[in-house]
Design a protein around this motif. Structure first.
Motif, PDB file in Angstrom:
ATOM      1  N   SER C 152      -4.488  37.210  -6.620  1.00 47.49           N
ATOM      2  CA  SER C 152      -4.571  36.263  -7.719  1.00 47.49           C
ATOM      3  C   SER C 152      -5.413  36.850  -8.853  1.00 47.49           C
ATOM      4  CB  SER C 152      -5.184  34.962  -7.194  1.00 47.49           C
ATOM      5  OG  SER C 152      -5.448  34.084  -8.232  1.00 47.49           O
ATOM      6  N   ILE C 153      -6.543  37.439  -8.492  1.00 55.80           N
ATOM      7  CA  ILE C 153      -7.432  38.007  -9.520  1.00 55.80           C
ATOM      8  C   ILE C 153      -6.741  39.159 -10.243  1.00 55.80           C
ATOM      9  CG2 ILE C 153      -9.558  39.343  -9.830  1.00 55.80           C
ATOM     10  CD1 ILE C 153     -10.878  37.548  -7.765  1.00 55.80           C
ATOM     11  N   ILE C 154      -6.030  39.995  -9.505  1.00 53.01           N
ATOM     12  CA  ILE C 154      -5.341  41.117 -10.158  1.00 53.01           C
ATOM     13  C   ILE C 154      -4.298  40.595 -11.152  1.00 53.01           C
ATOM     14  CG2 ILE C 154      -3.668  42.964  -9.765  1.00 53.01           C
ATOM     15  CD1 ILE C 154      -5.191  43.684  -7.253  1.00 53.01           C
ATOM     16  N   ALA C 155      -3.516  39.612 -10.727  1.00 50.14           N
ATOM     17  CA  ALA C 155      -2.459  39.097 -11.613  1.00 50.14           C
ATOM     18  C   ALA C 155      -3.059  38.445 -12.857  1.00 50.14           C
ATOM     19  CB  ALA C 155      -1.587  38.093 -10.854  1.00 50.14           C
ATOM     20  N   ILE C 156      -4.117  37.661 -12.678  1.00 47.66           N
ATOM     21  CA  ILE C 156      -4.651  36.922 -13.827  1.00 47.66           C
ATOM     22  C   ILE C 156      -5.469  37.827 -14.746  1.00 47.66           C
ATOM     23  CG2 ILE C 156      -6.074  34.971 -14.555  1.00 47.66           C
ATOM     24  CD1 ILE C 156      -5.238  33.565 -11.987  1.00 47.66           C
ATOM     25  N   THR C 157      -6.303  38.709 -14.182  1.00 47.08           N
ATOM     26  CA  THR C 157      -7.046  39.612 -15.080  1.00 47.08           C
ATOM     27  C   THR C 157      -6.063  40.482 -15.870  1.00 47.08           C
ATOM     28  OG1 THR C 157      -7.332  41.178 -13.272  1.00 47.08           O
ATOM     29  CG2 THR C 157      -9.218  39.802 -13.785  1.00 47.08           C
ATOM     30  N   GLY C 158      -4.977  40.877 -15.217  1.00 45.51           N
ATOM     31  CA  GLY C 158      -3.982  41.689 -15.925  1.00 45.51           C
ATOM     32  C   GLY C 158      -3.475  40.977 -17.163  1.00 45.51           C
ATOM     33  N   ALA C 159      -3.176  39.696 -17.035  1.00 48.04           N
ATOM     34  CA  ALA C 159      -2.675  38.933 -18.185  1.00 48.04           C
ATOM     35  C   ALA C 159      -3.786  38.689 -19.197  1.00 48.04           C
ATOM     36  CB  ALA C 159      -2.090  37.611 -17.712  1.00 48.04           C
ATOM     37  N   LEU C 160      -4.974  38.404 -18.683  1.00 51.38           N
ATOM     38  CA  LEU C 160      -6.076  38.037 -19.586  1.00 51.38           C
ATOM     39  C   LEU C 160      -6.529  39.220 -20.432  1.00 51.38           C
ATOM     40  CD1 LEU C 160      -7.686  35.525 -20.216  1.00 51.38           C
ATOM     41  CD2 LEU C 160      -9.379  36.219 -18.516  1.00 51.38           C
ATOM     42  N   LYS C 161      -6.437  40.428 -19.846  1.00 52.44           N
ATOM     43  CA  LYS C 161      -6.886  41.620 -20.579  1.00 52.44           C
ATOM     44  C   LYS C 161      -6.044  41.848 -21.824  1.00 52.44           C
ATOM     45  CE  LYS C 161      -8.756  44.469 -16.951  1.00 52.44           C
ATOM     46  NZ  LYS C 161      -8.154  45.274 -15.876  1.00 52.44           N
ATOM     47  N   THR C 162      -4.788  41.463 -21.773  1.00 51.23           N
ATOM     48  CA  THR C 162      -3.936  41.712 -22.930  1.00 51.23           C
ATOM     49  C   THR C 162      -3.999  40.559 -23.924  1.00 51.23           C
ATOM     50  OG1 THR C 162      -2.034  40.697 -21.868  1.00 51.23           O
ATOM     51  CG2 THR C 162      -2.322  43.046 -21.534  1.00 51.23           C
ATOM     52  N   PHE C 163      -4.858  39.578 -23.659  1.00 50.00           N
ATOM     53  CA  PHE C 163      -4.940  38.434 -24.564  1.00 50.00           C
ATOM     54  C   PHE C 163      -6.204  38.566 -25.416  1.00 50.00           C
ATOM     55  CE2 PHE C 163      -6.438  34.151 -25.572  1.00 50.00           C
ATOM     56  CZ  PHE C 163      -5.334  33.660 -26.226  1.00 50.00           C
ATOM     57  N   ASP C 164      -6.032  38.610 -26.735  1.00 45.69           N
ATOM     58  CA  ASP C 164      -7.155  38.844 -27.642  1.00 45.69           C
ATOM     59  C   ASP C 164      -8.056  37.608 -27.705  1.00 45.69           C
ATOM     60  OD1 ASP C 164      -8.852  39.370 -29.712  1.00 45.69           O
ATOM     61  OD2 ASP C 164      -7.306  40.185 -31.021  1.00 45.69           O
ATOM     62  N   HIS C 192       2.192  33.562 -17.522  1.00 47.78           N
ATOM     63  CA  HIS C 192       2.969  34.428 -16.627  1.00 47.78           C
ATOM     64  C   HIS C 192       2.069  35.006 -15.531  1.00 47.78           C
ATOM     65  CE1 HIS C 192       1.339  36.933 -19.785  1.00 47.78           C
ATOM     66  NE2 HIS C 192       1.435  37.972 -18.988  1.00 47.78           N
ATOM     67  N   GLY C 193       0.834  35.379 -15.907  1.00 49.81           N
ATOM     68  CA  GLY C 193      -0.110  35.889 -14.907  1.00 49.81           C
ATOM     69  C   GLY C 193      -0.482  34.820 -13.900  1.00 49.81           C
ATOM     70  N   VAL C 194      -0.657  33.593 -14.396  1.00 47.13           N
ATOM     71  CA  VAL C 194      -1.033  32.487 -13.504  1.00 47.13           C
ATOM     72  C   VAL C 194       0.105  32.172 -12.534  1.00 47.13           C
ATOM     73  CG1 VAL C 194      -1.729  30.073 -13.417  1.00 47.13           C
ATOM     74  CG2 VAL C 194      -2.603  31.549 -15.226  1.00 47.13           C
ATOM     75  N   PHE C 195       1.349  32.187 -13.032  1.00 45.22           N
ATOM     76  CA  PHE C 195       2.488  31.925 -12.149  1.00 45.22           C
ATOM     77  C   PHE C 195       2.625  33.026 -11.100  1.00 45.22           C
ATOM     78  CE2 PHE C 195       4.248  29.077 -15.550  1.00 45.22           C
ATOM     79  CZ  PHE C 195       4.248  27.948 -14.755  1.00 45.22           C
ATOM     80  N   SER C 196       2.457  34.287 -11.529  1.00 45.89           N
ATOM     81  CA  SER C 196       2.517  35.367 -10.545  1.00 45.89           C
ATOM     82  C   SER C 196       1.452  35.159  -9.481  1.00 45.89           C
ATOM     83  CB  SER C 196       2.280  36.727 -11.193  1.00 45.89           C
ATOM     84  OG  SER C 196       3.152  36.921 -12.244  1.00 45.89           O
TER      85      SER C 196
END
Ligand SMILES: Nc1ncnc2c1ncn2[C@@H]1O[C@H](COP(=O)(O)OP(=O)(O)O)[C@@H](O)[C@H]1O
Ligand SMILES: [Mg+2]
Lengths: 360, 278, 266
Positions: C152-164, C192-196
């Motif tokens: 869960s952390i990998i998926a969400i941090t991945g999405a969050l990192k690309t969000f300014d 999308h990160g949260v759903f993943s």
């Protein structure tokens, strides 16, 4: 009483002093620009006004009231950022409507205001677009509409055009001027581009290393820079290095390496006899003549190089002691096209266009 | 009241990590620490559990099996995965999409379902044996389950995606111009493969190999179902000691050895590939 | 040259051949199981003499199968919800936090993913025996949450990192309370990160065997535990029927995940 008062703001990050005693009074409806190189504390000042950062010392007052204790989301301030900050999952119209939604306005009022805001930035009819489908210039216009739609008392803009190419930048600069005139909103604008600052602003505050060096209108900064930094940053300039010979009530006498003396120069900064000082001359404020030149405001030079630029020429001229300064001859000048490399001529200027700056 | 959950704008944001931190401390750090201490306290204080584990042939054979199977699985998956990842990187998006679909489907299909299928496929009367006999390769059914062969086949199946995906990530980033340059320099295909493509893909191979090896070392389900009781692997030994023999000291000691080896290899992986995003 | 499929000459066929063989190898067990579940040979003869739905009838006639599926689903849903919530909070701390040692904290949060599950299972088993959580719903959820959270952390941090984060700042200046800005702007943008994270967490709990074997009690068994205990007795085709349904579920979730990815690049 000023409208917005930035009162002695100081901000320290660890051991970095980002801004130091920044003091500015801004009138209602004024377009004020912070101009300075990267890292000079412009954004930090803006973020403190926005409430994203708390100052180490100082106060921000709007209409006489301190706003420091008001959280960002209640300050009612508008801001356009350097990076694109449209909400990616919302359409253009929904982006512009966002501030009104969080203010719980009714539908009809929201629709009306959104329509007018989009018309203001000339994006009528694009309300359904998604941000990802728009160019950078369009995105910044939407951001501008979003920041203005709730009639903020102050609009902050942090280098909003720096990601755009030159042509687009100039186009949107025009739009910003027009919008400022139409809305009368008070604007704090940050840029490191002097042309942009001169084109847009009522007044400019020149930032250097966290401090304001000078505040004034564009023409004031250009004609009478208070410091060497301002002279260098605003407009083109050449500096000839000399030594203060003596100081009188009418100005200083500078002595150059070959013994040439120039008298009665206005000296800025803490000069003292024997100390180093620079003479500043702007290329477009000096003239080239084959004759002897104006007494006390001229120098004999040798032409080093001639660059033809269409409607003007820039000539590199070497002083007797070997320093080089630029002279700009505009269309219609009798010598344009006549000057050759190696020619011996004289540069001359008006007394008020020469400024001396003491080195510290 | 919920101030530790406040957005990080002004605070450090550490507060938001707190719930996860507490969970991990309570249900991960504490239990694992308690378990590991039992390796030196039960049945009596001392290192005798480790002495038994590392000193007797029976247990050393378990370690041998574990490293043998993990090594074989790593080697075989690498040999299959390299050409596949290479093809994935250069083929049409459509074909790559189909292959990825198959890889992800097998990866996400229930582990027990997959292992069950192999148990049936590999048994004496199973499809594999009967096909081999029909073709005439063998005339007696081979013993393919209840031994390390079955374990190896089942684990290769499970580990393949974990080798293909990192390798694909590395090969995809190789600039085709580098290989064009190699060709222009006169390298034959074989030379270009050996001297350019393989060295450039090496970080991906090493990363995938380490990952597969580490995962194989501690794997339980497949060895338990496809292996025999006479050919145990380390994870099975731990479970056997704890569950059947109720010998917590020995189980904990074996767990500790597995943990140390895993962490060492993981640290190696981090060190080798830090900053490469592999 | 080697990076251009059309210029590979004969090597093309070698590569393509290996890829086809691998695809068959990967598909074989899955297709085989589906076929087996409809075959009418109790002894798992393949190809079967005839076709039948008998195993599915047996599967649904036995209340214990349905019961364990229901248990699995309840546990997986709770794990999914908690894993997403904790993962969101932890990800904000890891990506946006201003404290020292963020890299260390991240590595720590991911260790349950690296350690062999068998160690966690044995350790938790001993611990739960001591504090009385063994065989309980809470125990199951805690155990699965530990191994789901890293994903869960990998998926969400991945999405969050690309969000300014400046976009969130913009929302705050627009008048949204910091929490409202997160809920209405940041969360939808990283959905999308949260759903993943949700799908991963659900599947990890739903499919998890090793922890479950240790956490289970006679009255509280997940589907994998039931499959496991059945498998150890005999290889009945009922398992093939159950497995086929599990494959079906995987396919559905993969399609959902693919649709989410498509929607994101809309
Ligand atoms: N959050 C921060 N932490 C530490 N230093 C900062 C931070 N923000 C700005 N600074 C420092 O403060 C100085 C002024 O920065 P800034 O206001 O961004 O300059 P400008 O906008 O004029 O380029 C720089 O030296 C910068 O490195
Ligand atoms: Mg800045």
């Amino acid at each position: 009483m000023s409208y917005l008062h930035i009162n002695g703001i100081r901000k320290v990050f660890g051991d970095v002093v980002a801004t130091d005693h920044v003091e500015l009074e801004i009138a209602q409806g004024e377009f004020m620009t912070f101009l300075g190189p990267s890292g000079s504390g412009k954004s930090t000042t803006l973020y403190i006004v926005a409430g994203f950062q708390d100052p180490t010392a100082g106060d921000i007052r709007l209409r006489g009231q301190s706003i420091l204790n008001i959280p960002s989301h209640k300050r009612n301030i508008g801001m356009v950022f350097q990076r694109y900050t449209l909400f990616p999952h919302l359409s253009v119209a929904e982006n512009v409507a966002f501030p009104l939604r969080v203010r719980r306005m009714n539908r009809a009022e929201i629709d009306d205001k959104v329509r007018r805001a989009l018309a203001l930035v000339r994006l009528d009819g694009l309300g359904e677009r998604m941000p990802a489908k728009m160019s950078g210039g369009q995105q910044q216009r939407v951001a501008l509409a979003r920041a203005l739609v709730y009639d903020p008392p102050v609009l902050l803009m942090d280098e909003p055009l720096s990601a755009l190419d030159k042509k687009l930048r100039e186009e949107i600069q025009h739009e910003i001027r027009r919008i400022h005139q139409e809305t009368g909103v008070t604007i704090l604008y940050v840029t490191h581009d002097q042309e942009e600052a001169l084109r847009l602003s009522d007044r400019i505050a020149v930032f250097n290393q966290g401090k304001i060096e000078q505040v004034g209108t564009g023409p004031q900064l250009y004609a009478s820079p208070a410091t060497r930094f301002v002279a260098d940053f605003v407009g083109d300039s050449a500096f000839l290095s000399g030594q203060v010979q003596d100081m009188t009530g009418t100005g200083a006498t500078l002595r150059f390496a070959d013994g040439t003396m120039l008298r009665d120069l206005p000296l800025h900064g803490a000069g003292r006899p024997g100390g180093a000082a620079d003479l500043m001359l702007r290329p477009e404020r000096i003239d080239l003549t084959p004759g002897r030149g104006r007494e006390g405001a001229s120098l004999p030079v040798t032409v080093e190089d001639v660059t033809f630029l269409g409607n003007s020429s820039t000539i590199s001229a070497r002083t007797p002691w070997g320093e080089v300064l630029a002279v700009r001859l505009t269309f219609g000048h009798p010598l344009l096209g006549q000057v050759r490399r190696g020619d011996r001529l004289t540069v001359q200027w008006q007394a008020q266009d020469a400024h001396a700056f003491a080195r510290d | 009241m919920l101030s530790f959950l406040m957005p990080a704008r002004r605070g450090s944001g550490l507060g938001m990590a707190l719930p996860a931190l507490v969970l991990l401390l309570a249900f991960f750090v504490v239990p694992v620490t308690l378990l590991l201490t039992r390796s030196v306290t039960e049945p009596q204080p001392g290192l005798q559990n480790y002495e038994t584990l590392l000193g007797s042939a029976t247990y050393l054979r378990v370690f041998g099996n574990t490293f043998l199977v993990s090594g074989t699985v790593t080697l075989v998956t690498a040999l299959i995965a390299f050409p596949v990842a290479w093809l994935l990187a250069i083929t049409t998006p459509r074909l790559a999409g189909i292959l990825f679909g198959i890889i992800l489907l097998s990866m996400w299909t229930n582990l027990l379902a997959r292992t069950y299928a192999w148990m049936v496929l590999l048994q004496q009367t199973g499809l594999i044996n009967r096909m081999l006999m029909a073709v005439g390769v063998i005339d007696q059914p081979l013993q393919l389950t209840n031994n390390l062969i079955g374990v190896t086949i089942g684990m290769v199946y499970i580990m393949l995606p974990f080798m293909i995906l990192p390798l694909y990530g590395v090969i995809r980033k190789i600039d085709p111009a580098i290989l064009q340059a190699a060709a222009l320099c006169g390298a034959s295909k074989g030379q270009a493969l050996r001297r350019v493509l393989l060295p450039l893909a090496a970080p991906g191979i090493a990363s995938g190999a380490l990952m597969v090896f580490v995962m194989s070392l501690g794997y339980f389900v497949t060895p338990a179902l496809l292996g025999g009781t006479s050919n145990m692997m380390l994870a099975e030994l731990i479970v056997q000691q704890v569950q059947s023999l109720v010998n917590w000291g020995m189980g904990a000691a074996a767990a500790f050895i597995l943990l140390v080896v895993t962490l060492i290899l993981y640290a190696l992986q981090l060190r080798l590939f830090a900053g490469r995003g592999v | 040259m080697l990076m251009n499929f059309d210029k590979l000459g004969t090597w093309r066929w070698v590569l393509a051949g290996i890829a086809v063989l691998m695809a068959l190898f990967l598909l074989l067990p899955i297709v085989f199981i589906v076929a087996l579940s409809f075959g009418d040979s109790r002894w798992l003869i393949f190809p079967p003499p005839g076709w039948t739905m008998r195993w599915y009838h047996e599967l649904f006639a036995d209340p214990r199968w349905l019961q364990s599926a229901w248990t699995s689903a309840r546990i997986a849903v709770v794990v999914m919800v908690l894993s997403v919530i904790l993962g969101l909070l932890a990800s904000f701390a890891l990506v946006r936090g201003q404290f020292r040692g963020r890299a260390v904290l991240r590595a720590f949060f991911l260790t349950p993913m690296i350690l062999p599950v068998v160690i966690i299972a044995v350790a938790l088993y001993a611990f739960f025996l001591r504090i009385g959580l063994n065989g309980t719903f809470t125990g199951f959820v805690a155990a699965h949450l530990i191994v789901a959270l890293p994903f869960s952390i990998i998926a969400i941090t991945g999405a969050l990192k690309t969000f300014d984060p400046a976009i969130e700042d913009a929302a705050i200046l627009c008048g949204a309370h910091p929490w409202e800005a997160r809920a209405r702007v940041t969360l939808p943008a990283i959905s999308h990160g949260v759903f993943s994270a949700a799908i991963f967490s659900f599947l990890i709990s739903w499919d998890e065997v090793v922890l479950a074997i240790f956490m289970a009690s006679p009255t509280l068994q997940t589907l994998p535990v039931r499959v496991w205990t059945t498998l150890r007795q005999d290889l009945t085709p009922v398992i093939a029927a159950a497995s086929t349904l599990l494959v079906l579920l995987t396919v559905v979730l993969m399609i959902v995940a693919a649709l989410i990815r498509k929607g994101k690049s809309r």
